[in-house]
Motif scaffolding. Sequence first.
Motif, mmCIF file in Angstrom:
data_model
loop_
_atom_site.group_PDB
_atom_site.id
_atom_site.type_symbol
_atom_site.label_atom_id
_atom_site.label_comp_id
_atom_site.label_asym_id
_atom_site.label_seq_id
_atom_site.Cartn_x
_atom_site.Cartn_y
_atom_site.Cartn_z
ATOM 1 N N ARG A 254 0.829 -1.209 0.000
ATOM 2 C CA ARG A 254 0.000 0.000 0.000
ATOM 3 C C ARG A 254 0.861 1.256 0.000
ATOM 4 O O ARG A 254 0.565 2.232 -0.693
ATOM 5 C CB ARG A 254 -0.942 -0.008 1.207
ATOM 6 N N TYR A 382 -7.671 9.260 -2.744
ATOM 7 C CA TYR A 382 -7.208 7.876 -2.836
ATOM 8 C C TYR A 382 -8.400 6.926 -2.890
ATOM 9 O O TYR A 382 -9.468 7.221 -2.342
ATOM 10 C CB TYR A 382 -6.344 7.519 -1.623
ATOM 11 N N LEU A 386 -6.651 2.283 -0.324
ATOM 12 C CA LEU A 386 -5.501 3.098 0.085
ATOM 13 C C LEU A 386 -5.884 4.273 0.976
ATOM 14 O O LEU A 386 -5.014 5.010 1.426
ATOM 15 C CB LEU A 386 -4.796 3.676 -1.156
ATOM 16 N N THR A 389 -4.424 4.508 4.555
ATOM 17 C CA THR A 389 -2.972 4.621 4.466
ATOM 18 C C THR A 389 -2.557 5.984 3.929
ATOM 19 O O THR A 389 -1.656 6.637 4.471
ATOM 20 C CB THR A 389 -2.419 3.507 3.555
#
Length: 450
Positions: A254, A382, A386, A389
């Motif tokens: 990721r 995102y 994702l 993260t």
Amino acid sequence: MANTALPSRSSLAERLDVLPFTRRHLRLLTGSGLGWALDAMDVGLISFILAALTQQWGLTKGEAGWIASVGFIGMAIGATLGGLLADRFGRRQVFALTLLVYGIATGASALVGGLAALLVLRFLVGLGLGAELPVASTYVSEFAPARIRGRLIVVLEAFWALGWTAAAVIGFLVIPASDDGWRWAFALGAIPAVYALFVRWRMPESPRWLASRGRIAEADRIVSAFEADAGVGGAPAIRKEPASRAIAVTARARLATLWNPEFRLRTLCLWAVWLGVNFAYYGAFIWIPSILVDAGFDLVRSFGFTLIITLAQLPGYAVAAWLIEVWGRRVTLSVFLLGSAVSAVIFGTATTEGAIIAAGMALSFFNLGAWGALYAVTPEIYPTSLRGTGAGWAAGVGRIASIVAPLSVPVLLLAGGAPLLFAVFGVCFLGAAAAAWGLVDRGGQALDDR
């Protein structure tokens, strides 16, 4: 025979995007906002506690700077780990863990008798709170209807103003009242964490995250509950998503994806904005009470000025919440950052009480409006796989600047006083405003649920 097929991930996302705002959205927003307000109250209290402990413990400017910065070191680590954990284990569980760590460490801070113990506990407080903010914005954005998603995130961020205002009130009324006033301030900061923890456990997991892990049936039940609350029927059952779509992705993969050609520019620009805003905001607002004391105002008076300045945060959020769906994310963010830059320079050169308060209020207004827009745009750029993260690492990288800022303030004050210090903050705001134009503006669009 009844149709037992489950809805696809795309249909779940579409159903969330077209929902009206319901009581469930309101409970989710306020439950997440409680944690946000706690974060603000903690950071705000430290700015007042530093001024009091500098007098009581005879701290140097460097030691006071470390009390602030060690918390931000914890927040930097917490933000990066929190985002990764949220993408791996879910949003709600990470919420609860962050508040548990925060509550225990804050309560224990009221009992410390020296600098070393306080530094350790401030790190643990930062660890809990740092993980909370990016996860909260990701969580709310994944439930919010597309047409008002940005506005809801700014409203979420407005809880920061409520928490900071509460800190200013405690700082003004409690801390100067006795030598143990700062201990009572820490104790008061820990109490709401118990209630917030209870609220968080009653909140649902993100359906988008559940669907990304292949748990379609659970996601469908949660979306259906929101639809029932809104008085609308659910979408007809569609084919079941193949199990192969729910792929476990490692944390390293990721992180690497954040820098692939599709996301590289937006990640770079996002990190630049977070760095600039964190340095200028925390450098200014952590030290404002102490700077006013050094300027000759007594503790109570400087805390009173800070309280008035803090009140301007709420209208800043309100205006940003309206403009973000009118002007869009990038324009709103850059305009508020430009206003922050001008206000910072004026504050640094202000000499009269009226000018100090007016410039400080303008800085609060524009800076906190910019924070609202930044938290709105961050999780949107995102995809779901994702999102935690990306938001967590942006916040974590930004915390590097918030670590450096409190330590840099004494050096800059010695080199050129308040004019130089706030000119540097103005440059940081200008750089962030320029970087904002490299972000993707998804205002009113569906989230990317890859």
